[in-house]
Enzyme design. Structure first.
Site, PDB file in Angstrom:
ATOM      1  N   SER A   1      -7.269 -43.452  17.768  1.00 16.67           N
ATOM      2  CA  SER A   1      -7.775 -44.838  17.516  1.00 16.67           C
ATOM      3  C   SER A   1      -6.670 -45.518  17.697  1.00 16.67           C
ATOM      4  CB  SER A   1      -8.218 -44.612  15.983  1.00 16.67           C
ATOM      5  OG  SER A   1      -7.216 -44.178  15.130  1.00 16.67           O
ATOM      6  N   GLY A   2      -6.810 -46.919  17.729  1.00 15.66           N
ATOM      7  CA  GLY A   2      -5.777 -47.772  17.911  1.00 15.66           C
ATOM      8  C   GLY A   2      -6.064 -49.031  16.863  1.00 15.66           C
TER       9      GLY A   2
ATOM     10  N   GLY B   1      -9.617 -50.570  18.449  1.00 14.00           N
ATOM     11  CA  GLY B   1     -10.640 -49.748  18.899  1.00 14.00           C
ATOM     12  C   GLY B   1     -10.367 -48.157  18.789  1.00 14.00           C
TER      13      GLY B   1
ATOM     14  N   VAL C   1     -10.957 -44.178  21.055  1.00 16.04           N
ATOM     15  CA  VAL C   1     -10.597 -43.801  22.266  1.00 16.04           C
ATOM     16  C   VAL C   1     -11.568 -42.344  22.289  1.00 16.04           C
ATOM     17  CG1 VAL C   1      -9.317 -42.969  24.028  1.00 16.04           C
ATOM     18  CG2 VAL C   1      -8.527 -44.753  22.460  1.00 16.04           C
TER      19      VAL C   1
ATOM     20  N   LYS D   1     -11.628 -46.441  26.134  1.00 15.93           N
ATOM     21  CA  LYS D   1     -11.352 -47.174  25.008  1.00 15.93           C
ATOM     22  C   LYS D   1     -12.241 -48.254  24.856  1.00 15.93           C
ATOM     23  CE  LYS D   1      -7.410 -49.993  23.614  1.00 15.93           C
ATOM     24  NZ  LYS D   1      -5.802 -50.670  24.110  1.00 15.93           N
TER      25      LYS D   1
ATOM     26  N   ASP E   1       4.692 -52.689  21.827  1.00 16.86           N
ATOM     27  CA  ASP E   1       4.289 -51.818  20.852  1.00 16.86           C
ATOM     28  C   ASP E   1       4.695 -50.319  21.543  1.00 16.86           C
ATOM     29  OD1 ASP E   1       3.184 -50.884  18.622  1.00 16.86           O
ATOM     30  OD2 ASP E   1       1.250 -50.978  19.221  1.00 16.86           O
TER      31      ASP E   1
END
Length: 995
Positions: A691-692, A695, A697, A712, A818
């Protein structure tokens, strides 16, 4: 009495015949005389007692004998001397040798004996010399060895012995020489060694010994040679230790973990000839060495000596009294200031001088040219400025010259041709300009020539390509060289690496490149080469890496290139190539080939997402039909274009706020929502792999990709998710690099509920994210193994390579924003791929201004990895990425997240490392990086005695991490410097075979 003697003669005779039977090869015919025609006492290598005619010596040293040692030798009961050194005996040492009660000298040096040391040898109580070095013996040193009271010399070096040094060694009261170097012995040095009052030689180097040196050893005044190199010893050296060694000639403690200053008493060690303190954690200034006039070998390299001050190098003045000095190394310390002129007053015998990896500044003194005996001179990675002194032309014996990584300028002097013995010349990463002098052709022994990252211009002189001696490297990259690549290139038949990338070279790639049959790496990218790719490249059967990108090459990719079976990477992107892309060899693996930026390429494997190649139609028979078709096509084309223009006009008029992601998304091949839904089992939680910020994955199987993929899915309810999708599409549509995750396809559609749906499809990385490998206990992950030092080093290099590509090599500068372990994915081979470009920034030059393709997403990274200036509203920059990279490196080395609960009250990961660096690495190093072998030997689970591997590399890596994560952006180093330093570390790691 006569009968007894006769019986003994027969026993000895039979024993010798059995010895001969065990010999399988006698190339020097040493045993030719061993026959019945003469008495055995007259055989070569045999000496008998004249009274009893019994064998007292068997000496067949250095005869290249092959075979095993017959146990019948144990019947030669009068034997005093058995010398089989420097042969090729194999098998085990027969325990029957323990029957030789008269034996005084046993020499089995430099053979291939295996197995353990027979305990029976300790029955030979008259032994004076027990020489077992240079074999393949295993097991432990027998405790019973302490019974050999008459032993003078005990040599076990160069075997595979394990365990520790038995304390019974202290019972060998007559021992004079004891060597156990180059084994696998562990534990500490037993204090009982100090009872050996006659000991002159103690050589224990290249083992796994640890702990502190017993203080009593420093009182063993009989010692002449003491060598403890390449172990894991710790502690300080007593300040008065050299007062107690009046006859000490050799003192070697290099490659350990000793700390503190060099003992001031070294001034009294006037007999020293060899002093090796390299690769430790020694600090402070170097004391006076003026009384050490017999020194011929002196190494302080790879410590923390000096304080970057103007007085750091004053000790060199003392060394001018050392007229026998042959080797001097002060490399990789903290020495600063200028190199003093009196460097030229050092010994005329000096052949090796290592000065690299310090902070020495100013001009190179011309007086250094007085050292005309130099064979090796390394001054790389300092702060030297100005030109190379003309006095360098006196170095007619010079073989290795490293001046790279400084700020040297001016022309490359023509007198470089005087150094005709050179085989390694490295001037990279300076500011040299002008032409490469043709006189370089006089250096007919050159194997390595590295002139990269300078400002050289003009054409490459033909004389460079006359150097048939070039076998390892020719690197002229990142200069301003122009002209063509000469046909004489074919002379370099034995060259392994050729790099002329990032210049202004033009013309065709000569077909003679195919004559360079030893090439493994060929980098021609970033020039203006034109015409076609020569099919002669298929002759390079050993080629592993080929980069032809960013040129003006045209025509098709030669089919024969798919026959290069070992080719691992091919980049032909951003050229003008056309036609079919082959299917086999390197072309069959999408991770190994880059073809983007060639608008007329077609076909290839499906994962390349190239358009299919048109089927070639037959030619029309009549010219009339051709003209008619041309007219029809022109009319139809005009109508289509007109229709398209009108449609676009009305669409824009009706929908002026159309989403800006469409052009980008249209450039990616599409996949339907239905296929994604089916491939992920309805986006089942069983397939959720991550997860990010914007959203989730999922792992999926897509028929169109014929492979396992990662999907994703954007959470479009989250603010910024829609723009994250746009940014990631823009960032990934044109960038291709082996260390970047590759987008395969996308989906911009609606789901079964009619809601807007957006997803990106990537390559699936079997080994997941780096985060779960570094912190499995936190993430409840179960990696198959722990990341060892080699894995971590290569992952750091992979990520740096990706960042270098984003910052320096893309047509548009990409700022990732990031960078962190959870955004670094590992493939089947543990190669790292940087992912998650959802908040990346693209910067492209438009005229003299800088246009930033940014979104309105306010997130500028992740807490702990995001640089402090972002929190104060600063614009994103490459300096910000470098901060994240530095924190990532420190996390890799310490095993601690930057958000670790231990970091409170202003403490952070950078400060945590800086406080203990470099003197106490054990406090900050990830426990998993400690020696696995040592860990096995620990009984109580206490890691305090465990030793980090490759510590000289670790110090350098920590230093890079700290320099990248400085609070001020201006103080951080850039990615080019990082890649250069990592390249040096990688070379050192490979050269030392450390793992």
């Amino acid at each position: 009495m006569v009968a007894v003697a006769a019986l003994g003669n027969q026993t000895d005779h039979l024993a010798l015949l059995k010895f001969k039977e065990s010999i399988s090869s006698d190339p020097y015919n040493a045993l030719e005389s061993w026959n019945s025609s003469i008495h055995f006492c007259k055989w070569q290598g045999i000496t008998c007692n004249p009274m009893h005619q019994r064998v007292i010596e068997l000496n067949l040293r250095s005869n290249h004998l092959h075979g095993s040692l017959s146990p019948y030798v144990g019947n030669l009961t009068f034997l005093i001397n058995l010398d089989l050194g420097n042969n090729s005996f194999s098998g085990e040492i027969p325990p029957e040798l323990g029957q030789l009660l008269q034996l005084q000298h046993l020499y089995l040096l430099n053979n291939s004996f295996v197995g353990e040391i027979p305990t029976n040898l300790t029955y030979c109580s008259n032994l004076i010399d027990l020489i077992l070095g240079g074999n393949k013996l295993i097991g432990k040193i027998p405790i019973e060895i302490g019974s050999l009271k008459k032993l003078h010399s005990f040599h076990l070096f160069g075997n595979n012995l394990t365990g520790g040094i038995p304390s019974s060694i202290g019972n060998l009261s007559s021992l004079v020489r004891f060597t156990c170097a180059s084994n696998k012995l562990g534990g500490d040095i037993p204090r009982e060694v100090c009872r050996l009052k006659n000991l002159t030689l103690l050589l224990l180097g290249e083992n796994k010994l640890s702990g502190m040196i017993p203080p009593c050893i420093y009182n063993m005044s009989s010692l002449i040679e003491l060598s403890l190199v390449m172990n894991n010893f710790t502690g300080y050296l007593p300040s008065n230790m050299f007062n107690n060694f009046p006859g000490l000639t050799v003192f070697e403690i290099g490659a350990n973990q000793f700390s503190g200053p060099i003992p001031i008493s070294i001034v009294n060690a006037s007999s020293l000839q060899v002093l090796d303190l390299a690769q430790n954690y020694l600090v402070g200034q170097v004391p006076s060495l003026e009384k050490l006039q017999d020194l011929y070998w002196l190494s302080f390299g790879y410590n923390n000596l000096g304080n970057n001050s103007i007085i750091d190098l004053e000790f060199l003045n003392y060394l001018t009294n050392c007229s026998k000095l042959e080797m001097l190394s002060i490399a990789s310390n903290n020495f600063g200031g200028h190199l003093p002129n009196f460097i030229g007053n050092l010994s005329i015998q000096l052949t090796q001088l290592y000065l690299g990896g310090n902070m020495i500044s100013g001009k190179i003194p011309v007086e250094i040219g007085n050292l005309v005996g130099l064979i090796l001179l390394t001054m790389e990675s300092n702060l030297f400025v100005g030109v190379i002194p003309t006095t360098f032309g006196k170095f007619e014996k010079m073989q290795i010259l490293y001046l790279g990584g400084n700020k040297l300028s001016g022309d490359m002097p023509p007198f470089i041709g005087n150094l005709s013995q050179l085989y390694d010349l490295e001037l990279a990463h300076n500011m040299f300009e002008g032409n490469i002098p043709p006189s370089i052709g006089n250096c007919q022994n050159l194997q390595v020539l590295d002139l990269s990252y300078n400002k050289f211009n003009g054409s490459i002189p033909l004389e460079v390509f006359s150097l048939s001696s070039l076998t390892n490297l020719l690197n002229l990259s990142h200069n301003s060289l122009s002209g063509s690549l000469p046909r004489e290139l074919g002379v370099l038949k034995n060259l392994e690496i050729l790099d002329v990338s990032k210049n202004h070279l033009s013309g065709d790639i000569p077909t003679e490149i195919g004559e360079c049959i030893s090439l493994e790496y060929l980098m021609l990218q970033g020039n203006a080469f034109n015409r076609t790719i020569p099919s002669s490249m298929a002759s390079l059967k050993g080629l592993r890496y080929l980069d032809l990108s960013r040129n003006q090459l045209s025509g098709s990719i030669p089919d024969v290139m798919q026959n290069i079976s070992v080719l691992e990477y091919l980049n032909v992107s951003f050229n003008m190539l056309e036609g079919d892309v082959p299917l086999n060899g390197v072309f069959g693996n999408v991770t190994q080939i880059e073809v983007i930026g060639n608008k007329k390429l077609c076909g290839g494997i499906s994962q390349l997402h190239l358009p299919p190649c048109p089927i070639k139609g037959r030619k029309h028979a009549k010219q009339k039909k051709i003209r008619l078709m041309a007219v029809i096509i022109s009319v139809v084309s005009f109508l289509l274009i007109l229709s398209f223009i009108i449609t676009i006009y009305w669409m824009r008029k009706r929908n002026p706020k159309r989403s800006c992601d469409s052009p980008t998304v249209d450039q990616l091949s599409k996949v339907s929502y239905q296929e994604l839904h089916q491939g992920t089992d309805g986006f089942s939680t069983r397939n959720l792999i991550g997860s990010g910020s914007f959203g989730l994955v999922y792992k999926g199987n897509l028929v169109s990709e014929d492979n396992v993929v990662a999907v994703k899915v954007l959470n479009l309810q989250k603010k910024g998710a829609h723009k994250s999708f746009i940014v990631e599409c823009n960032a990934l549509k044109n960038i291709r690099h082996r260390n970047l995750v590759k987008v395969l396809t996308c989906c911009s559609s609606t789901d079964y509920k009619g809601q807007e749906f957006k997803a990106l499809v990537f390559e699936y990385m079997k080994n997941g994210s780096l985060d779960q490998w570094l912190h499995p206990e936190i993430l409840n992950a179960e990696p198959p193994t722990t990341l060892d030092f080699a894995h971590r080093l290569y992952i750091i290099i992979d990520v740096a390579s990706a960042l270098h590509y984003l910052h320096r090599e893309c047509e548009e500068l990409v700022i990732h924003c990031d960078l962190k372990p959870s955004n670094i994915l590992l493939d089947d081979d543990m190669v790292a791929h940087v992912s998650d470009f959802g908040i990346a920034r693209l910067v492209s030059a438009i005229g003299s201004t800088s246009y930033k393709n940014t979104s309105t997403i306010e997130v500028k990274g992740t807490v702990g990895y995001s640089p402090p200036e972002y929190g104060m509203g600063a614009e994103v920059s490459t300096c910000g990425d470098m901060y994240s990279f530095g924190i990532f490196m420190l996390e890799m080395l310490t095993g601690r997240r930057p958000t670790d609960h231990a970091f409170e009250d202003g403490q952070n990961l950078h400060n945590f490392v800086a406080i203990s660096f470099p003197g106490n690495l054990k406090k900050i190093l990830d426990p998993h990086l400690l020696s696995m072998d040592a860990e096995v030997e620990m009984k109580d689970g206490n890691h305090e005695n465990l030793i980090p591997p490759a510590k000289e590399c670790l110090v350098s890596l920590f230093r890079i991490g700290l320099m990248c994560s400085m609070e001020s952006p201006k103080e951080r180093i850039n990615i080019e410097v990082v890649c250069r330093e990592l390249s040096i570390i990688r070379k050192a790691f490979l050269a030392g075979e450390i793992n």
